[in-house]
Design an enzyme around this catalytic site. Structure first.
Site, PDB file in Angstrom:
ATOM      1  N   GLY A   1       0.701  -1.093   0.137  1.00 15.78           N
ATOM      2  CA  GLY A   1       0.126  -0.123   0.061  1.00 15.78           C
ATOM      3  C   GLY A   1       0.831   1.294  -0.118  1.00 15.78           C
TER       4      GLY A   1
ATOM      5  CG  LEU B   1      -2.327  -1.918  -4.326  1.00 13.60           C
ATOM      6  CD1 LEU B   1      -2.127  -1.345  -5.405  1.00 13.60           C
ATOM      7  CD2 LEU B   1      -2.601  -0.726  -2.987  1.00 13.60           C
ATOM      8  CG  ASP B   2       1.163  -3.003  -3.447  1.00 14.97           C
ATOM      9  OD1 ASP B   2       1.852  -2.862  -4.544  1.00 14.97           O
ATOM     10  OD2 ASP B   2       1.359  -2.291  -2.563  1.00 14.97           O
ATOM     11  CD  GLU B   3      -1.764  -9.522  -1.243  1.00 14.93           C
ATOM     12  OE1 GLU B   3      -1.078 -10.747  -1.418  1.00 14.93           O
ATOM     13  OE2 GLU B   3      -1.224  -9.077  -0.221  1.00 14.93           O
TER      14      GLU B   3
END
Lengths: 286, 286, 286, 286
Positions: free
Chosen positions: C203, C229-231
């Site tokens: 995040g 997100l960011d995964e």
């Protein structure tokens, strides 16, 4: 030949002008010579922190006399002062379970005087590692732990810790959770090694978590234990490279070196009074 | 709003009792506040070295007034003192040849104020990189060098350096050797980046040497240039991992990141007066 | 002089005996010579993955002819095959915002042919970096983004991507979130750089998060962007050491080197067809 | 339940088209399944090298039958082939002197089956480490060495090595030099750990050399021992960061972790037949 007396002084106080000079002067007046000094000012909390390594040629200097010399400053500058003389080594208890790589390392480092402390006893919830303790001539206490945070068990542990006047507990891959009461009783005096790069993969089975996530580095974190699991001030961290080929067992194997190195470094810094805990952060004067 | 005046003071002197306290007191008397101080004692040469970061609220303080305040100590303790006030940035010349990765990095870091200095000019034995200089609005001087250590060429370079009052020369992959006269004239003021882990692979074509030897790591070393090629005080070093699969061209490619990072770090430490050269060693107060 | 034709073949299939030999034979029958081959078997999913680098002296070989040769195996062994010939470079779009360190690096690496691709356009939600694009002669499109995942904006972006036949999107510190539709459309074709050691500090403002937590290392992670997100699958990660002295601005400065290096490495591996995504993991044949 | 038989096959031959496919086919005809294969082509010597990990469900497969299957290729392609079946562990002798950190590590790794081998005996020129050998139940032979390369001493050592059928000698901080005859007799079968980043600081007292030079990193190098001291093929290297504050004793302490880790990794790769020595380089198929 006459040798010198040495001490480490750790200072925390509200930041203000002239502190360094006034502390240096006060120590100079005790005939102390400043061998090393390192400082840090936290802008967010407006706090000054300093580690001072002092020596005296006069062997009659004492904790009390240094304390007396600093008293006026302590009051005026609101100093929080911690003084430890070099001739009083830390008394350490090591908690272990079944894994022995960290324990081995600590014992060998102490033997080689790379860690200067008195490892007074080893406490374990398993009987497995008693022979290592025996080889090094250190009392081994097997205290089974049926469930984490069990009060009776912890009372037995605390009794032993008090009998031996322990002022540092090293959790060397100890696989039980300590109660909030226990961690508060020994606040800032319990160092744990967690086999992940915290805050990633807190809690159980961090290598399994790392494998599931597909990370390219695995880590180890030494931190002070607090009431919140794996949340205490971080002292030291390190990572090693892995690849998709590494299964959890490979991580376990590769991670061992990293864990013991990180733990040993953190313990060393604590024993050398290089750490001040400030606002849940470990300020390390390397 | 009133701002403070700041200075860095670098001290070298024979080790003796009480230096820290006496320096701190002397600075305190100038109304200076010690923001940071770091020290090192070389046991082998019995020498004390210290870096002190001082601030004054009174903006009338000057180099001269601080010097005056320290004069009694300078004489008595045989201090070698270097004082630089924060408002007088270093004047830097960058020497380059054809490779531009280090130059790019230095220019971007300066632009972002991660390197605080005035890059006054760029000197090159090749015309290739003039457009980069132009983009950043920095004078570019193409001075061809037919053979290393050529006196006429160096006189042209020195003339430029003197006109711009240069006090730091950065050799950012400059592929010509400077004469002993040149390096002595700018002793402690020339930083070179060599693309090997010195002392391994000094001299020409270090990646070729590394490849021939079959090493598993390649390095970069930032050091002060002295009359002996690649032998000056080492400021910073770093290595990266390679394998048997890496040909020389791969090393060149992979090494670039490492070279620019190591050079930038060394330049930064110099610009922040974090380095004291002592007995052919660079003592870095990080 | 006749040169060879080369291709990279990526294979995924259920694991079974004899795959390696049968693939090698099939390629041998096309007169292909296996220059390099690397394989991985996922035990948990019982899947075989292989990257094969093949060359042919006969320049008449084509994607279609190789595909035909493999067709019997594709059916029988349930192969998922991806073939790319060396003479068809990837077409890349770089998305940026205001920070330019990653963009600079990608452009210089492409110029030096350390990244072999065609950077067809740069898209930004800010006008700031247009001059860099201009210096490298690459079309720059300023598409303001009022809110993340805005459909109209993404349609404009997609139109450009389609016009240029883009098959790799590099988010080089692009500070807007892409919609699930967008990431699914370009699944496995968007590489993002996140300035933390994921999964820690996903995040916004990861360096602020890292500072608050007091970690001793800061990281960078290159990963494929997915709807979460960011995964997405992690391609590459690296960390650098910091200390309590480093404020957020210091982390930003120190982190830049790390970010651009990690991103460039990930992009390079993608361009060289070294990555197979399997079960949300990036298998990298380095 | 039926288990499989596994073998590692190491191949070296002049590079030529079709090798990979023909080897794969030949092994396929023995009903072997290729679990893993890694290859490397040395362009400078035009040599092809491959490591193939094969399994057979038929337990009647043998060294002889595989050898027979490969014989036609061996002749035609001038293969140099080395085959080792998984059920025949390496027999290892460890040579030590007084330092025990590497020995401890090797013994613990073997105990945990992270090193799969039979450590048949420990030979030392000092009696000090006999108790460690005893704890692990391994024969310890104290063979004093008055001067390096002494023929009588080496004959005693060789006699023991032959009696135990030793095919790997690990010099775990053994402080005596072996004769050219000895190293040639066991060419490619002696792994030494040197506590520097070779080729820097070869020979005696590398940490003293490193300290005198003022380097910022210290290293460790595991290499095959050859007749020239510290010149044999490098298997693995690693470095750790130091500063001007580190005296030689600090380097010794900090270096230990690095030495044992580097040595253990090299030994592991050798035991897993991951190394082919080619033109004084160790090609490691990690």
């Amino acid at each position: 030949m006459e040798k010198t007396v040495e001490a480490i002084i750790l200072v925390t106080c509200p930041d203000q002008r002239g502190i360094v000079a006034r502390l240096a002067s006060a120590l100079h007046e005790t005939s102390g010579n400043i061998l090393d000094a390192a400082q840090y000012t936290s802008d967010s909390t407006n706090t000054f922190l300093q580690r001072i390594h002092v020596s005296w040629e006069d062997k009659k200097v004492s904790h009390a006399s240094v304390q007396r010399a600093l008293n006026p400053l302590i009051e005026e500058l609101q100093l929080d002062v911690h003084i430890r003389f070099g001739n009083t080594p830390h008394k350490v208890a090591v908690f272990v379970s079944e894994e022995d790589h960290c324990l081995h390392d600590l014992l060998l480092l102490r033997r080689d005087r790379a860690l200067r402390c008195d490892i007074a006893l080893i406490i374990s919830n398993h009987p497995d590692l008693s022979s290592i303790a025996e080889q090094h001539g250190i009392p081994f206490h097997h205290i089974p732990v049926n469930k984490s945070c069990d009060n009776d068990t912890e009372q037995r542990q605390i009794k032993l810790l008090e009998e031996h006047d322990i002022n540092l507990i090293v959790l060397a891959r100890y696989m039980r959770i300590l109660s909030a009461e226990f961690t508060q009783r020994y606040a800032g005096k319990i160092i744990n090694i967690h086999h992940s790069f915290l805050p990633a993969f807190a809690g159980g089975k961090p290598y399994h978590q790392a494998h599931a996530k597909g990370v390219k580095l695995i880590g180890a974190t030494a931190h002070y234990a607090t009431a919140e699991l794996d949340e205490g001030p971080i002292i030291e961290q390190s990572v090693i490279r892995i690849s998709h080929k590494d299964e959890v067992t490979d991580m376990v194997r590769k991670g061992r070196d990293n864990e013991r190195t990180v733990l040993a470094r953190a313990v060393r810094w604590h024993l050398e009074d290089r750490i001040i805990i400030h606002e849940n952060r470990a300020i390390v004067f390397e």
